[in-house]
Enzyme design. Structure first.
Site, PDB file in Angstrom:
ATOM      1  N   ASP A   9       1.087  -1.140  -0.417  1.00 15.30           N
ATOM      2  CA  ASP A   9       0.100   0.155  -0.096  1.00 15.30           C
ATOM      3  C   ASP A   9       0.896   1.005  -0.109  1.00 15.30           C
ATOM      4  O   ASP A   9       1.177   2.513   1.112  1.00 15.30           O
ATOM      5  CB  ASP A   9      -0.785   0.285   1.209  1.00 15.30           C
ATOM      6  CG  ASP A   9      -0.273  -0.069   2.615  1.00 15.30           C
ATOM      7  OD1 ASP A   9      -0.576   0.743   3.802  1.00 15.30           O
ATOM      8  OD2 ASP A   9       1.145  -0.343   2.418  1.00 15.30           O
ATOM      9  N   ASP A  14       6.505   1.221   1.553  1.00 12.79           N
ATOM     10  CA  ASP A  14       6.467  -0.087   0.914  1.00 12.79           C
ATOM     11  C   ASP A  14       7.365   0.417  -0.250  1.00 12.79           C
ATOM     12  O   ASP A  14       8.239  -0.686  -1.362  1.00 12.79           O
ATOM     13  CB  ASP A  14       5.001  -0.021   0.732  1.00 12.79           C
ATOM     14  CG  ASP A  14       3.866   0.361   1.806  1.00 12.79           C
ATOM     15  OD1 ASP A  14       3.935   1.178   2.391  1.00 12.79           O
ATOM     16  OD2 ASP A  14       3.720  -1.061   1.554  1.00 12.79           O
ATOM     17  N   GLN A 225       7.436  11.415  11.020  1.00 11.48           N
ATOM     18  CA  GLN A 225       7.684  10.495  11.988  1.00 11.48           C
ATOM     19  C   GLN A 225       7.875  11.546  13.532  1.00 11.48           C
ATOM     20  O   GLN A 225       7.421  11.322  14.610  1.00 11.48           O
ATOM     21  CB  GLN A 225       8.546   9.143  11.484  1.00 11.48           C
ATOM     22  CG  GLN A 225       8.157   8.576  10.845  1.00 11.48           C
ATOM     23  CD  GLN A 225       7.222   7.625  11.433  1.00 11.48           C
ATOM     24  OE1 GLN A 225       7.457   6.900  12.570  1.00 11.48           O
ATOM     25  NE2 GLN A 225       6.501   6.198  10.340  1.00 11.48           N
ATOM     26  N   HIS A 237       9.543  -0.246   8.113  1.00  6.03           N
ATOM     27  CA  HIS A 237       9.328  -1.368   8.419  1.00  6.03           C
ATOM     28  C   HIS A 237       9.263  -2.426   7.221  1.00  6.03           C
ATOM     29  O   HIS A 237       9.649  -3.468   7.482  1.00  6.03           O
ATOM     30  CB  HIS A 237       7.550  -1.251   8.855  1.00  6.03           C
ATOM     31  CG  HIS A 237       7.101   0.165   9.850  1.00  6.03           C
ATOM     32  ND1 HIS A 237       7.419  -0.251  10.425  1.00  6.03           N
ATOM     33  CD2 HIS A 237       6.963   1.250   9.822  1.00  6.03           C
ATOM     34  CE1 HIS A 237       6.683   0.567  11.287  1.00  6.03           C
ATOM     35  NE2 HIS A 237       6.495   2.008  10.716  1.00  6.03           N
ATOM     36  N   ASP A 238       8.415  -1.977   6.077  1.00  4.82           N
ATOM     37  CA  ASP A 238       8.456  -3.216   4.631  1.00  4.82           C
ATOM     38  C   ASP A 238       9.715  -3.467   4.219  1.00  4.82           C
ATOM     39  O   ASP A 238       9.279  -4.925   4.445  1.00  4.82           O
ATOM     40  CB  ASP A 238       7.683  -2.466   4.126  1.00  4.82           C
ATOM     41  CG  ASP A 238       6.274  -1.761   4.408  1.00  4.82           C
ATOM     42  OD1 ASP A 238       5.699  -1.084   4.159  1.00  4.82           O
ATOM     43  OD2 ASP A 238       5.570  -2.335   5.614  1.00  4.82           O
TER      44      ASP A 238
HETATM   45  O1  RIB Z   1       2.550   0.376  11.448  1.00  8.93           O
HETATM   46  C1  RIB Z   1       3.341  -0.136   9.976  1.00  8.93           C
HETATM   47  C2  RIB Z   1       3.094   0.153   8.108  1.00  8.93           C
HETATM   48  O2  RIB Z   1       1.660   0.478   8.036  1.00  8.93           O
HETATM   49  C3  RIB Z   1       3.804  -0.041   7.350  1.00  8.93           C
HETATM   50  O3  RIB Z   1       3.789  -0.899   6.332  1.00  8.93           O
HETATM   51  C4  RIB Z   1       3.032   1.079   6.814  1.00  8.93           C
HETATM   52  O4  RIB Z   1       3.628   0.802   5.875  1.00  8.93           O
HETATM   53  C5  RIB Z   1       1.699   1.136   7.012  1.00  8.93           C
HETATM   54  O5  RIB Z   1       1.601   0.446   6.143  1.00  8.93           O
HETATM   55 CA    CA Z   2       2.639  -0.694   4.181  1.00  8.68          CA
END
Ligand code: RIB
Ligand code: CA
Length: 309
Positions: A9, A14, A225, A237-238
């Site tokens: 997403d 991502d 952030q 994260h991703d």
């Molecule tokens: O909580 C972090 C996740 O939520 C990540 O994948 C960010 O891109 C959002 O989709």
């Molecule tokens: Ca994501």
């Protein structure tokens, strides 16, 4: 070599997951499927096209579900901005979405593949859940589900829940109860890989389009952030899902039972990870409990450098 479908997403993090998957010889990226999440589906689909075009990837981009299976839709524009991928000028989008629906693409690609396929999800798990419901036969040809989502500690949308899970907890429930190998990169480890200014500076030394995109996107990501969480660097994260496929030693995994809470109010969307095996239930998931931060940034840098122009 891992054959993967990357469901996402976009979303700043991502975008870096696509960057990492798009150029690694260990990864055969069969398609980028898109789901509503960080922003509405129109925007996340557009963003996936922008990233694939900017990086010059020859990969189909396929639009999927415009919203969650049951609950009311939520987005994360506080982090990802109005477009869902603010901060970098990708220019005019010239490439097109594949006509298909992502759920059909997932089903057809998996059923027709001679080799098993790993499904990586970096957003709400709606597309994969719908594919599992529509055609359960795909389970026979799925090697592993690798997701960014959840937390065995605390959430980032509520005290209990992380965004990708709470945004469609029913979809996560379908995926975690499918009886498939599932590997979870939760906030517990992704919060340890913050894109601190020194990381941005490190990647800014690379002169190619991938580095330019990384730096511009991360500067925006860090700004939001900081405003929301007060951090000097946003957790990237991703890409940890893809980094794990490239080098599994980047994380430490622990098998445990994980159940998705779709029943309660305050804890709706929580990944209840039975870290100490209190309940003696089937250990249905492999949960990341630590990450080798140096190795992670080395993988990211190598990924950025692997782009020629
Ligand atoms: O909580 C972090 C996740 O939520 C990540 O994948 C960010 O891109 C959002 O989709
Ligand atoms: Ca994501």
């Amino acid at each position: 070599m891992r054959n993967i479908i990357l469901d996402c997403d976009p979303g700043h993090d991502d975008a870096i997951a696509i960057l990492l998957a798009g150029s690694n010889p260990e990864i055969n990226l069969l398609g980028v499927t898109v789901v509503a999440g960080n922003q509405t589906l129109e925007k996340t689909a557009n963003n996936a096209l922008k990233v694939v075009q900017w990086l010059g990837l020859d990969v189909p981009v396929i639009k999927g579900c415009p919203g969650p299976m049951v609950r009311k839709q939520m987005i994360a524009d506080d982090i990802h901005g109005e477009t869902g991928l603010d901060g970098h000028d990708f220019g005019e989008i010239k490439i097109k979405l594949q006509e298909d629906h992502a759920v059909n693409f997932i089903i057809d690609t998996i059923l027709n593949s001679k080799e098993k396929i790993t499904v990586v999800t970096c957003g709400p798990m709606t597309n994969l859940a719908m594919a599992l419901r529509l055609q359960p036969k795909i389970k026979e040809n799925i090697e592993e589900i690798v997701l960014m989502g959840g937390a065995y500690t605390f959430g980032n949308v509520s005290p209990a829940a992380e965004f990708n899970i709470i945004a469609d907890a029913e979809a996560a429930y379908v995926c975690f109860t499918a009886g498939l190998p599932i590997t979870m990169m939760g906030l517990d480890v992704t919060r340890k890989v913050q894109v601190l200014p020194e990381v941005v500076e490190r990647m800014d030394k690379i002169s190619n389009k991938a580095a330019e995109m990384f730096v511009n996107l991360m500067k925006f990501f860090n700004k939001s952030q900081k405003e929301v969480f007060g951090w000097d660097g946003g957790p990237l994260h991703d890409p940890l899902t893809v980094a794990y496929l490239i080098d599994p030693s980047v994380v430490t995994l622990k098998k445990m039972n994980t159940r998705i809470d779709i029943r309660s109010t305050d804890s709706y969307g929580r990944t209840n990870c039975d870290y100490f095996d209190y309940l003696g239930l089937e250990k249905n998931s492999n949960v990341a409990i630590d990450v080798d931060v140096k190795k992670y940034w080395d993988i990211i840098e190598k990924g950025i450098r692997s782009y020629n122009d």
